[in-house]
Design a protein around this motif. Structure first.
Motif, PDB file in Angstrom:
ATOM      1  N   SER A   1      -1.214   9.346   0.659  1.00  0.00           N
ATOM      2  CA  SER A   1      -0.244   9.681  -0.724  1.00  0.00           C
ATOM      3  C   SER A   1       0.796  10.387   0.210  1.00  0.00           C
TER       4      SER A   1
ATOM      5  N   GLY B   1       4.784   7.814 -15.478  1.00  0.00           N
ATOM      6  CA  GLY B   1       4.080   7.571 -14.116  1.00  0.00           C
ATOM      7  C   GLY B   1       4.407   6.540 -13.650  1.00  0.00           C
TER       8      GLY B   1
ATOM      9  N   HIS C   1       5.535  11.350  -6.607  1.00  0.00           N
ATOM     10  CA  HIS C   1       4.639  11.323  -7.965  1.00  0.00           C
ATOM     11  C   HIS C   1       3.764   9.889  -7.912  1.00  0.00           C
ATOM     12  N   GLU C   2       4.028   9.047  -6.964  1.00  0.00           N
ATOM     13  CA  GLU C   2       3.375   7.762  -6.947  1.00  0.00           C
ATOM     14  C   GLU C   2       1.930   8.222  -6.711  1.00  0.00           C
ATOM     15  N   LYS C   3       0.746   7.387  -7.253  1.00  0.00           N
ATOM     16  CA  LYS C   3      -0.377   7.751  -7.004  1.00  0.00           C
ATOM     17  C   LYS C   3      -0.743   7.094  -5.604  1.00  0.00           C
TER      18      LYS C   3
END
Lengths: 164, 121
Positions: free
Chosen positions: B73, A30, B86-88
């Motif tokens: 986002s 992540g 995929h980053e928050k």
């Protein structure tokens, strides 16, 4: 060492294979940009089994080749920055500080990330990438520790092979 | 072979630096709901408030940024690695989403200019 060229070829081949194997391991936790850096295992071993010059040549060859095969110009730039900073720090610490292979590898992992972060900050012209610094420091520490532990074992088993 | 005392000292120092950096980032980064600035190749393309839900096409549609519930986002990108997608979601001052292939930086900025200058990173 008369077989130097042959051993260098084996090292480059190993480093390339490790780069490839790494693309197949789903080591995504992540955090963008964090990976194990298996190919650096070969660089660490080369640093201890041969000398700084060989390790430098290996590192650059590895980055350029794997960049052309698996990445692009940008990834070559980042890997090169990380790899060179990392190798420089590792070589200096190996020579002047009383550290084990694990300690040298940890410093290498951390400075690999710092080198890439600096290039990223220059390329995208923002300093906010430094918000990742703590994450990348810890990530470099962990991956460096793993690589250092494996390198210690490998160098122990390779002690009968003289590559100098 | 194995760990030496100095190895542990080295790791301790690295962890301390990381902790200090994240603390500094944490305390200077909290400035409430602000605005997001979108930069392409270092040039600011536009700024948007986080309180208003909307979708923004960046770079003629190579990336799409969504602002929802006070967070921004990246929901679409044409690059192969999809790291920015995929980053928050980002909301705190100083947080950023970066798309290196397209040279896009989306950064949360506080609405107060003086606080932005004080951010230590």
């Amino acid at each position: 060492m008369k077989n130097r060229v042959a051993y260098f070829g084996v090292f480059v081949a190993l480093a390339l294979i490790f780069s490839y194997v790494e693309t197949m391991i789903p080591f995504q936790i992540g955090i963008p940009g964090v990976k194990l850096g298996l190919a650096n295992l070969i660089v660490v071993i080369a640093l201890y089994k041969t000398d700084v010059k060989e390790a430098l040549l290996l590192s650059v060859t590895r980055v350029v080749l794997s960049g052309f095969i698996f990445g692009n110009l940008a990834s070559i730039l980042y890997s090169l920055a990380g790899g060179l900073v990392s190798l420089a720090v590792m070589a200096l610490l190996k020579k002047y500080a009383d550290l084990s292979i694990i300690g040298v590898s940890v410093a290498g992992g951390v400075f690999h990330n710092i080198g890439q972060l600096v290039v990223a900050a220059i390329v995208v012209e923002t300093y906010s990438v430094t918000g990742y610094l703590p994450v990348l420091l810890v990530a470099g520490l962990i991956t460096g520790f793993v690589i250092g532990t494996v390198a210690t074992e490998m160098i122990r088993r390779l002690r009968n092979i003289d590559l100098r | 072979m194995g760990l030496k005392k100095k190895d542990l000292v080295l790791m301790g120092i690295i962890l301390c630096i990381a902790a200090v950096c994240s603390l500094v980032h944490h305390f200077t980064g909290e400035a409430g709901k602000g605005i997001v600035a979108i930069k392409v190749d270092g040039v600011t393309e536009g700024t948007y408030v986080l309180t208003e839900d909307r979708r923004i096409e960046i770079n003629h549609g190579t990336n799409i940024l969504e602002i929802k519930n006070g967070e921004a986002s990246m929901i679409e990108a044409d690059c192969p690695d999809q790291i920015c997608v995929h980053e928050k979601a980002i909301s705190a001052d100083g947080e950023s989403i970066i798309c290196l292939p397209n040279k896009i930086v989306v950064e949360v900025e506080s609405d107060k200019e003086s606080e932005l200058d004080a951010v230590m990173k």
